[in-house]
Design a protein around this motif. Structure first.
Motif, PDB file in Angstrom:
ATOM      1  N   ASP A  10      17.863  69.217 119.446  1.00 33.99           N
ATOM      2  CA  ASP A  10      17.074  70.493 119.154  1.00 33.99           C
ATOM      3  C   ASP A  10      16.701  71.623 120.442  1.00 33.99           C
ATOM      4  O   ASP A  10      16.046  72.420 120.098  1.00 33.99           O
ATOM      5  CB  ASP A  10      16.049  70.460 118.186  1.00 33.99           C
ATOM      6  CG  ASP A  10      14.761  69.459 118.751  1.00 33.99           C
ATOM      7  OD1 ASP A  10      15.171  68.736 119.780  1.00 33.99           O
ATOM      8  OD2 ASP A  10      13.649  69.585 118.324  1.00 33.99           O
ATOM      9  N   GLU A  15      24.715  70.108 117.707  1.00 35.56           N
ATOM     10  CA  GLU A  15      23.531  69.134 116.890  1.00 35.56           C
ATOM     11  C   GLU A  15      24.095  69.118 115.474  1.00 35.56           C
ATOM     12  O   GLU A  15      24.195  68.060 115.036  1.00 35.56           O
ATOM     13  CB  GLU A  15      22.497  70.022 116.970  1.00 35.56           C
ATOM     14  CG  GLU A  15      21.222  69.462 116.135  1.00 35.56           C
ATOM     15  CD  GLU A  15      19.895  70.260 116.124  1.00 35.56           C
ATOM     16  OE1 GLU A  15      20.233  71.367 116.521  1.00 35.56           O
ATOM     17  OE2 GLU A  15      18.975  69.769 115.612  1.00 35.56           O
ATOM     18  N   GLN A  16      24.743  70.136 114.919  1.00 30.31           N
ATOM     19  CA  GLN A  16      25.252  69.889 113.584  1.00 30.31           C
ATOM     20  C   GLN A  16      26.265  68.824 113.354  1.00 30.31           C
ATOM     21  O   GLN A  16      26.311  67.963 112.308  1.00 30.31           O
ATOM     22  CB  GLN A  16      25.670  71.352 113.097  1.00 30.31           C
ATOM     23  CG  GLN A  16      24.735  72.155 112.532  1.00 30.31           C
ATOM     24  CD  GLN A  16      25.287  73.435 111.972  1.00 30.31           C
ATOM     25  OE1 GLN A  16      26.615  73.532 111.910  1.00 30.31           O
ATOM     26  NE2 GLN A  16      24.567  74.516 111.687  1.00 30.31           N
ATOM     27  N   ARG A  46      24.642  65.547 113.753  1.00 29.50           N
ATOM     28  CA  ARG A  46      23.898  65.327 112.560  1.00 29.50           C
ATOM     29  C   ARG A  46      24.683  64.830 111.590  1.00 29.50           C
ATOM     30  O   ARG A  46      24.491  64.168 110.470  1.00 29.50           O
ATOM     31  CB  ARG A  46      22.851  66.188 112.177  1.00 29.50           C
ATOM     32  CG  ARG A  46      21.886  66.649 113.103  1.00 29.50           C
ATOM     33  CD  ARG A  46      20.348  66.561 112.681  1.00 29.50           C
ATOM     34  NE  ARG A  46      19.562  67.085 113.613  1.00 29.50           N
ATOM     35  CZ  ARG A  46      18.897  66.400 114.508  1.00 29.50           C
ATOM     36  NH1 ARG A  46      19.286  65.223 114.688  1.00 29.50           N
ATOM     37  NH2 ARG A  46      18.109  66.882 115.518  1.00 29.50           N
ATOM     38  N   ARG A  47      25.900  65.709 111.381  1.00 27.27           N
ATOM     39  CA  ARG A  47      26.845  65.296 110.104  1.00 27.27           C
ATOM     40  C   ARG A  47      27.494  64.014 110.274  1.00 27.27           C
ATOM     41  O   ARG A  47      27.660  63.420 109.325  1.00 27.27           O
ATOM     42  CB  ARG A  47      27.891  66.377 110.236  1.00 27.27           C
ATOM     43  CG  ARG A  47      28.605  66.748 109.046  1.00 27.27           C
ATOM     44  CD  ARG A  47      29.569  68.106 109.090  1.00 27.27           C
ATOM     45  NE  ARG A  47      30.433  67.912 110.110  1.00 27.27           N
ATOM     46  CZ  ARG A  47      30.550  68.841 110.930  1.00 27.27           C
ATOM     47  NH1 ARG A  47      30.001  69.971 110.565  1.00 27.27           N
ATOM     48  NH2 ARG A  47      31.510  68.838 111.984  1.00 27.27           N
ATOM     49  N   ALA A  85      26.005  61.577 111.813  1.00 29.33           N
ATOM     50  CA  ALA A  85      25.111  60.576 111.350  1.00 29.33           C
ATOM     51  C   ALA A  85      24.898  60.428 110.068  1.00 29.33           C
ATOM     52  O   ALA A  85      24.609  59.627 109.434  1.00 29.33           O
ATOM     53  CB  ALA A  85      23.808  60.831 112.161  1.00 29.33           C
ATOM     54  N   ARG A  86      24.960  61.391 109.297  1.00 30.72           N
ATOM     55  CA  ARG A  86      24.617  61.748 107.822  1.00 30.72           C
ATOM     56  C   ARG A  86      25.744  60.965 107.282  1.00 30.72           C
ATOM     57  O   ARG A  86      25.585  60.207 106.183  1.00 30.72           O
ATOM     58  CB  ARG A  86      24.390  63.159 107.402  1.00 30.72           C
ATOM     59  CG  ARG A  86      23.656  63.159 106.109  1.00 30.72           C
ATOM     60  CD  ARG A  86      23.037  64.873 105.955  1.00 30.72           C
ATOM     61  NE  ARG A  86      24.441  65.736 106.302  1.00 30.72           N
ATOM     62  CZ  ARG A  86      24.090  66.665 106.730  1.00 30.72           C
ATOM     63  NH1 ARG A  86      23.276  66.964 107.748  1.00 30.72           N
ATOM     64  NH2 ARG A  86      25.285  67.345 107.010  1.00 30.72           N
ATOM     65  N   ARG A 132      20.568  56.135 111.919  1.00 31.98           N
ATOM     66  CA  ARG A 132      19.500  56.983 112.130  1.00 31.98           C
ATOM     67  C   ARG A 132      19.111  57.058 113.570  1.00 31.98           C
ATOM     68  O   ARG A 132      18.340  58.104 113.852  1.00 31.98           O
ATOM     69  CB  ARG A 132      18.215  55.944 111.246  1.00 31.98           C
ATOM     70  CG  ARG A 132      18.548  55.906 109.779  1.00 31.98           C
ATOM     71  CD  ARG A 132      17.366  55.182 109.139  1.00 31.98           C
ATOM     72  NE  ARG A 132      15.888  55.472 109.152  1.00 31.98           N
ATOM     73  CZ  ARG A 132      15.589  56.389 108.488  1.00 31.98           C
ATOM     74  NH1 ARG A 132      16.504  57.060 107.390  1.00 31.98           N
ATOM     75  NH2 ARG A 132      14.574  57.097 108.382  1.00 31.98           N
ATOM     76  N   ALA A 154      20.792  60.165 114.522  1.00 30.91           N
ATOM     77  CA  ALA A 154      20.325  61.257 113.999  1.00 30.91           C
ATOM     78  C   ALA A 154      19.055  61.626 114.426  1.00 30.91           C
ATOM     79  O   ALA A 154      18.315  62.683 114.124  1.00 30.91           O
ATOM     80  CB  ALA A 154      20.354  61.179 112.474  1.00 30.91           C
ATOM     81  N   ALA A 201      16.461  60.161 113.753  1.00 29.67           N
ATOM     82  CA  ALA A 201      15.346  59.793 112.775  1.00 29.67           C
ATOM     83  C   ALA A 201      14.716  58.664 112.651  1.00 29.67           C
ATOM     84  O   ALA A 201      13.687  58.328 111.900  1.00 29.67           O
ATOM     85  CB  ALA A 201      16.332  60.097 111.456  1.00 29.67           C
TER      86      ALA A 201
END
Lengths: 475, 229
Positions: A214, A240-241, A244-245, A247-248, A308, A311, A313
């Motif tokens: 970020d 980042e997107q 994250r995508r 990872a998601r 995780r 991401a 997280a």
């Protein structure tokens, strides 16, 4: 240094900072050369002109006076007294020809007067010429006195002008050097100013590479730099997107797999309860099914866990962990109670702040790795120093070649030994999860040789001791 | 069989999982009532209370937390939550909603029956309980299965009660989270310490005059909990 690297370093492009600095220095130098050159030319012309004008005026004046004092009867013997009465400019000397005789200055002979000039004077024309006479720059002025068949010459020393010009040249050279230096300093400062935003970009890029996805650049209200900041932020956003995508996606896949796995696990459990009713063949099939189902569940778990981490997280659920109890409990759940534990903790209980679930997985992975792929666990040791506690797990296998000691923590790394580690029943994510989990604790993990040089690998995890414990001990 | 008559209510929206879990539980000799939604589960529980309730958190409509809270309002029945992951807020939220224990999908039937047995043991082992203990205004009577504060009965779940009895029978001594996990839940060293923390918190809201500043069940940093006599 090899020939190649030598060529490379010779051809290595000059850095932006060096180039800016160089441009400013060269600019300074060029400017000062032009200014100094012009100054020199102008000063030289001006100085010489002035000197020559005053010399010519004196010469004309002298020639007129000489002409007035000469009579047709004047003999050569009378000349010196007449000449002495004439004014002479500092650094100038007079020469007079009367008929065929010459009154010469002490330093000059007739031959010193350039022939071009004498020819002109004898032709009845006045003239002047710059020449090197007696090894010095001189101005020779000649005026014919035709009434008495005489000629007046004056040799004016121009060395004084040359000296003055020399002084000016030195001053200009120093000024030029100073200007060049100033240019270089300005260039250095300008390059610092110019590169400051680039350094911020570089720091931001490093932060992103380090996992802080970020990270963004702040706009600085500078239209030139804001374009850079905007495109950088756009890139970071896209990156980042995307991460994250990905990872998601991994996380969603794992979640989707949970429901069928739940049914499978439970159903296989029901079948296992009826194991004894099955034929030998069915039992073997059931064993295969149940073993690989467990492996599959572990893989899905690991995949979800690693997604995780990807991401960003993954977080720690910190509790106080007594290191010695933890190590013994880890061995107990792995059915390895009889393994020797070398306790180097110094007899006092060592308590760290850790995520028990994660650290348990770390130990389970290392112990499992040693048991299944490392030729058997040979020992576990615990030790501490001032700020960290280390837990080592040693096995009896062939060890890990030095070149693979970092790769072994990569995902699905199998190493050159063809799946010896991470292959077989291991999922290939175990050691990379160990690495991630330990790193999340601000700790380190590495693999090394046995301290005694014996065969086998030694995995070491190093975890920081909590600060308040350190303070407590210090007081 | 040993557990004949034990009724287990399950709430799970995935039909296949529901069936598989029923098969596994019936193998243990337990009677299973299946429900597919939170509403159905609450109706079934009101009609005929079960001995253990197994709730999946992710339910369409009334979710698992709400089912848990609704049941807790009227009953101290042992509740096991089924969560998707162990490291999410779901676990703590489920425990806060009143669950006694939790399991993470996918779990083996052996694990599930072990958890249920541990809960039933807690629910039915009053014969071996120690004698009544008094700590100032707090009276713990394991024989009666009752806790009184200033003579007024306090309603605790069996897990909270068991926790208080363990702490009370070691009054003044510190019990680590691991000790409590083993004594109350039957877990080994790697049990989830949050089980202890959340249940201690819930216990405090019921027996402490000022739960934010406890005088009975105190935290001993770096070690665990103790009951201050």
């Amino acid at each position: 240094m090899t020939a190649d690297t030598e060529r490379e370093s010779a051809l290595r492009p000059v850095g932006l900072r060096a180039r800016i600095l160089l441009a400013f220095a060269v600019g300074g130098l060029g400017l000062s050369v032009v200014l100094a050159g012009a100054t020199m030319v102008l000063a030289r012309g001006q100085l010489l002109e002035t000197r020559e004008e005053s010399a010519a005026a004196v010469a004309v004046n002298n020639a007129v006076r000489l002409n007035n004092q000469l009579t047709p009867d004047t003999t050569f013997e009378d000349l010196p007294s007449i000449v002495d009465s004439l004014t002479s400019l500092e650094g100038s000397q007079l020469l007079v020809r009367l008929k065929t005789d010459w009154l010469l200055a002490p330093e000059f002979g007739r031959g010193d007067i350039p022939g071009v000039l004498t020819a002109r004077i004898e032709g009845g024309q006045p003239g002047q010429i710059r020449a090197i006479v007696a090894g010095r720059p001189q101005l020779v002025i000649g005026l014919p006195l035709p009434s008495f068949d005489a000629a007046y010459y004056e040799v004016v020393d121009l060395a004084g002008v040359a000296d003055t010009l020399g002084t000016i040249r030195i001053i200009l050279l120093s000024a030029g050097a100073a200007t060049t230096l100033l240019g270089a300093v300005l260039g250095w400062w300008a390059s610092l100013r110019t590169l400051r935003p680039l350094r911020r970009v570089s720091a931001a890029a490093q932060a992103i590479a380090g996992g802080r996805l970020d990270t963004r650049l702040e706009r600085q209200a500078d239209p030139d730099l804001d374009a850079l900041a905007d495109s950088f932020n756009g890139m970071a956003e896209a990156l980042e997107q995307r991460i994250r995508r990905d990872a998601r996606f991994a996380s969603e896949v794992s979640h989707e797999l949970r429901s069928p796995l739940m049914t499978l696990t439970t159903t296989v459990g029901v079948l296992e309860a009826r194991r004894e009713q099955f034929s030998e063949r069915s039992r073997t099939a059931l064993d295969l099914l149940s073993h690989d189902l467990a492996r599959f569940c572990r893989l899905v778990d690991d995949l979800l866990e690693i997604s995780r981490f990807d991401a960003g997280a993954a977080s720690l659920e910190l509790t106080e962990i007594n290191v010695a109890n933890f190590v013994h409990a880890s061995l107990h759940v792995a059915h390895l109670d009889d393994v020797s534990v070398a306790d180097g903790l110094g007899g006092r209980p060592v308590v760290i702040d850790g995520d028990k679930r994660r650290l348990a997985r770390v130990m389970a992975n290392l112990l499992g790795n040693a048991t299944h792929h490392g030729g058997g666990l040979t020992g576990v040791s615990m030790e501490r120093d001032d700020t960290v506690v280390r837990i080592s797990v040693e096995d009896h296998g062939p060890g890990v070649p030095a070149a693979e000691r970092e790769q072994i923590f990569d995902r699905f790394s199998r190493g050159s030994s063809g799946g010896r580690r991470g292959g077989g029943s291991g999922a290939g994510l175990g050691l990379s999860l160990v690495w991630e989990d330990v790193r999340l604790h601000d700790g380190r993990v590495w693999v090394e040789e046995h301290a005694d040089g014996g065969s086998g690998a030694r995995f070491v995890i190093e975890l920081p001791l909590p600060e308040d414990v350190l303070e407590l001990e210090a007081t | 069989m040993m557990h004949v008559g034990t009724r287990i209510l399950t709430v799970e929206d995935d039909e296949r999982i529901r069936t598989a879990v029923r098969l596994a539980l019936e193998d243990e000799g337990w009677e299973v009532e299946e429900t597919a939604s939170g509403e159905e589960a609450l109706t079934a529980f009101t009609r005929a209370p079960a001995d253990v309730v197994l709730i999946d958190i992710m339910l369409p409509g009334v979710d698992g937390f709400e089912v848990c809270r609704s049941i807790r309002r009227s009953s101290a029945v042992p509740i096991i939550m089924v969560t998707a992951r162990a490291d999410t807020h779901d676990v703590v939220a489920g425990l806060e909603a009143g669950a006694d224990d939790y399991l993470t999908k996918p779990f083996a039937p052996k694990e599930l029956s072990a958890r249920i047995r541990a809960l039933l043991r807690r629910y039915r082992s009053s014969e071996t309980m120690p004698a009544t203990m008094c700590f100032n205004q707090l009276e713990v009577s394991p024989e009666e299965g009752v806790v009184r504060l200033d003579g007024i009965e306090v309603h605790l779940t069996r897990t909270e009660f068991q926790l208080l009895v363990e702490l009370g029978s070691h009054a003044g001594k510190v019990l680590s989270r691991e000790d409590l996990l083993e004594r109350v839940w039957g877990y080994d060293y790697f049990g989830d310490g949050r089980l202890v923390d959340v249940h201690v918190r819930r216990l405090r809201t019921k027996i402490e005059p000022d739960p934010g500043n406890p005088r009975f069940v105190v935290t001993v940093r770096g070690m665990g909990y103790k009951l201050q006599p």
